[in-house]
Write an enzyme that holds these catalytic residues in place. Sequence first.
Site, PDB file in Angstrom:
ATOM      1  N   TYR A 187       7.548  -5.890  -1.861  1.00 43.12           N
ATOM      2  CA  TYR A 187       8.362  -4.664  -1.873  1.00 43.12           C
ATOM      3  C   TYR A 187       8.749  -4.328  -3.316  1.00 43.12           C
ATOM      4  CZ  TYR A 187      12.347  -1.610  -0.553  1.00 43.12           C
ATOM      5  OH  TYR A 187      13.239  -0.565  -0.383  1.00 43.12           O
ATOM      6  N   GLY A 235      -0.725  12.648  -6.455  1.00 45.20           N
ATOM      7  CA  GLY A 235      -1.945  13.465  -6.559  1.00 45.20           C
ATOM      8  C   GLY A 235      -1.720  14.827  -5.932  1.00 45.20           C
ATOM      9  N   LYS A 293       0.387  16.929  -8.176  1.00 43.29           N
ATOM     10  CA  LYS A 293      -0.409  17.448  -9.305  1.00 43.29           C
ATOM     11  C   LYS A 293      -1.200  18.694  -8.865  1.00 43.29           C
ATOM     12  CE  LYS A 293      -4.332  16.049 -12.002  1.00 43.29           C
ATOM     13  NZ  LYS A 293      -5.448  15.143 -11.780  1.00 43.29           N
ATOM     14  N   LYS A 344       0.818  -1.216   0.000  1.00 46.39           N
ATOM     15  CA  LYS A 344       0.000   0.000   0.000  1.00 46.39           C
ATOM     16  C   LYS A 344       0.857   1.275   0.000  1.00 46.39           C
ATOM     17  CE  LYS A 344      -3.813   0.119   2.544  1.00 46.39           C
ATOM     18  NZ  LYS A 344      -4.619  -0.037   3.793  1.00 46.39           N
TER      19      LYS A 344
HETATM   20  P1  NAD Z   1      12.916   3.257   7.362  1.00 48.41           P
HETATM   21  O1  NAD Z   1      12.072   2.081   7.707  1.00 48.41           O
HETATM   22  O2  NAD Z   1      13.940   3.712   8.345  1.00 48.41           O
HETATM   23  O3  NAD Z   1      12.002   4.505   7.026  1.00 48.41           O
HETATM   24  C1  NAD Z   1      10.743   4.406   6.401  1.00 48.41           C
HETATM   25  C2  NAD Z   1       9.813   5.403   7.078  1.00 48.41           C
HETATM   26  O4  NAD Z   1       8.542   5.386   6.400  1.00 48.41           O
HETATM   27  C3  NAD Z   1       9.530   5.045   8.538  1.00 48.41           C
HETATM   28  O5  NAD Z   1       9.692   6.190   9.360  1.00 48.41           O
HETATM   29  C4  NAD Z   1       8.078   4.562   8.532  1.00 48.41           C
HETATM   30  O6  NAD Z   1       7.421   4.771   9.757  1.00 48.41           O
HETATM   31  C5  NAD Z   1       7.513   5.374   7.381  1.00 48.41           C
HETATM   32  N1  NAD Z   1       6.329   4.758   6.764  1.00 48.41           N
HETATM   33  C6  NAD Z   1       6.192   3.504   6.263  1.00 48.41           C
HETATM   34  N2  NAD Z   1       4.962   3.318   5.775  1.00 48.41           N
HETATM   35  C7  NAD Z   1       4.299   4.491   5.954  1.00 48.41           C
HETATM   36  C8  NAD Z   1       2.978   4.929   5.651  1.00 48.41           C
HETATM   37  N3  NAD Z   1       2.082   4.128   5.056  1.00 48.41           N
HETATM   38  N4  NAD Z   1       2.628   6.195   5.975  1.00 48.41           N
HETATM   39  C9  NAD Z   1       3.513   7.029   6.581  1.00 48.41           C
HETATM   40  N5  NAD Z   1       4.772   6.666   6.895  1.00 48.41           N
HETATM   41  C10 NAD Z   1       5.157   5.410   6.586  1.00 48.41           C
HETATM   42  O7  NAD Z   1      13.604   2.929   5.965  1.00 48.41           O
HETATM   43  P2  NAD Z   1      14.711   3.757   5.133  1.00 48.41           P
HETATM   44  O8  NAD Z   1      15.886   2.898   4.979  1.00 48.41           O
HETATM   45  O9  NAD Z   1      14.857   5.118   5.660  1.00 48.41           O
HETATM   46  O10 NAD Z   1      14.001   3.815   3.705  1.00 48.41           O
HETATM   47  C11 NAD Z   1      13.403   5.003   3.231  1.00 48.41           C
HETATM   48  C12 NAD Z   1      13.007   4.832   1.777  1.00 48.41           C
HETATM   49  O11 NAD Z   1      14.160   4.559   0.986  1.00 48.41           O
HETATM   50  C13 NAD Z   1      12.035   3.674   1.547  1.00 48.41           C
HETATM   51  O12 NAD Z   1      11.090   4.057   0.572  1.00 48.41           O
HETATM   52  C14 NAD Z   1      12.918   2.575   1.007  1.00 48.41           C
HETATM   53  O13 NAD Z   1      12.214   1.699   0.170  1.00 48.41           O
HETATM   54  C15 NAD Z   1      13.967   3.362   0.243  1.00 48.41           C
HETATM   55  N6  NAD Z   1      15.229   2.612   0.129  1.00 48.41           N
HETATM   56  C16 NAD Z   1      16.099   2.546   1.175  1.00 48.41           C
HETATM   57  C17 NAD Z   1      17.285   1.818   1.032  1.00 48.41           C
HETATM   58  C18 NAD Z   1      18.322   1.748   2.118  1.00 48.41           C
HETATM   59  O14 NAD Z   1      19.350   1.102   1.909  1.00 48.41           O
HETATM   60  N7  NAD Z   1      18.144   2.388   3.260  1.00 48.41           N
HETATM   61  C19 NAD Z   1      17.540   1.127  -0.173  1.00 48.41           C
HETATM   62  C20 NAD Z   1      16.604   1.194  -1.184  1.00 48.41           C
HETATM   63  C21 NAD Z   1      15.459   1.956  -1.040  1.00 48.41           C
END
Ligand code: NAD
Length: 312
Positions: A146, A103, A106, A92
């Site tokens: 994912y 959105g 936009k 989601k």
């Molecule tokens: P993280 O889990 O530390 O941070 C993700 C944050 O998103 C958290 O604070 C969580 O509470 C919030 N979150 C999740 N679902 C949510 C929702 N539905 N509504 C509101 N908040 C929500 O992870 P991260 O490592 O900081 O990753 C951040 C982004 O970077 C992610 O999108 C991840 O896919 C992407 N990413 C990270 C890495 C990495 O190596 N750290 C690699 C590839 C991609």
Amino acid sequence: MKVSVVTGAAGFLGSHLVDKLLSLDYRVIGIDNLITGNLANLEHLKHEPRFDLIIQDVTEYINIPGTIDIIFHFASPASPIDYLELPIQTLKAGSIGTYRTLGMAKVKNCSFCLASTSECYGDPLVHPQSEDYWGNVNPIGPRGVYDEAKRFAEALTMAYHRVHKIPTYIVRIFNTFGPRMRLRDGRVVPAFISQALEGKPLTVFGNGSQTRSFCYVSDLIDGVLALAHSDYHEPINLGNPKEMTILEFAKTICRLAGVPEKIVFEPLPVDDPKQRRPDITRAIRYLGWKPMVDVEEGLKLTIQWFREKLKK
Ligand code: NAD
Ligand code: UDP
């Protein structure tokens, strides 16, 4: 003053991005539902007048009054353990969450930057991975929640770019590490460092011959900002091309933490990619970006941070 929105602001990367935007004199509105994030990551901004946090799920309707210049959509569970425990929330966040935030872009007529991932390449058959490789993803495997959510998010982002002419950016982030990762989020860097510092054996999955390439967080965030200030709208890899096996990585962490090498081998998770290294030719050519922090230097800073954390 430019106004930015960062979803996932209380997470590892989101909180570093907030700090960087504030240092560049942006006003920042964070959105987070704290599902994997931690308010401690934003504690130092308690009295910062240019920062506000909205505790909200990005899959719900988002209403932010006033002008916005750019939205960074970083909200999503990101560690394999998290997204295996939260498969539907992960799907989601990548699908409905991206739809909501696009959105908003936009309506506000503003730029949009998607945090995508090297997982879009799945268990890659091409090495190193360049952006024109379409990947090898198992859509129905446990990691599919994912990988496919992010692939959908990329497709939706490009559709909004083409149809609504929104300036969009897609960053395919390769394994990034640094302070503020959750001690027990299950990703290899916090797992190995906390095990080393607690005198436990390091849990290497499989025989440790799978490879990854690790980027220090400050480099990654600099790259995200370089992209968001560019006019490049195709996906772009950001990561450190220095590749190592996970076994080598475990030994490096033991050495840097100053502890004897103690390793146990555990089963390899399903669909765990065998090799991963970013081809960063595009980032160099279009953004003039490449990582500056040596992996070992970054690991020393991260070990130091975890040491302090474990003392508390
Ligand atoms: P993280 O889990 O530390 O941070 C993700 C944050 O998103 C958290 O604070 C969580 O509470 C919030 N979150 C999740 N679902 C949510 C929702 N539905 N509504 C509101 N908040 C929500 O992870 P991260 O490592 O900081 O990753 C951040 C982004 O970077 C992610 O999108 C991840 O896919 C992407 N990413 C990270 C890495 C990495 O190596 N750290 C690699 C590839 C991609
Ligand atoms: N890994 C490991 N031991 C751990 C955690 C992870 O050997 O305690 C391995 C994992 O199987 C993968 C690599 O380290 O091959 C990187 O895992 P991580 O969860 O950090 O992220 P991924 O790159 O798989 O998304």
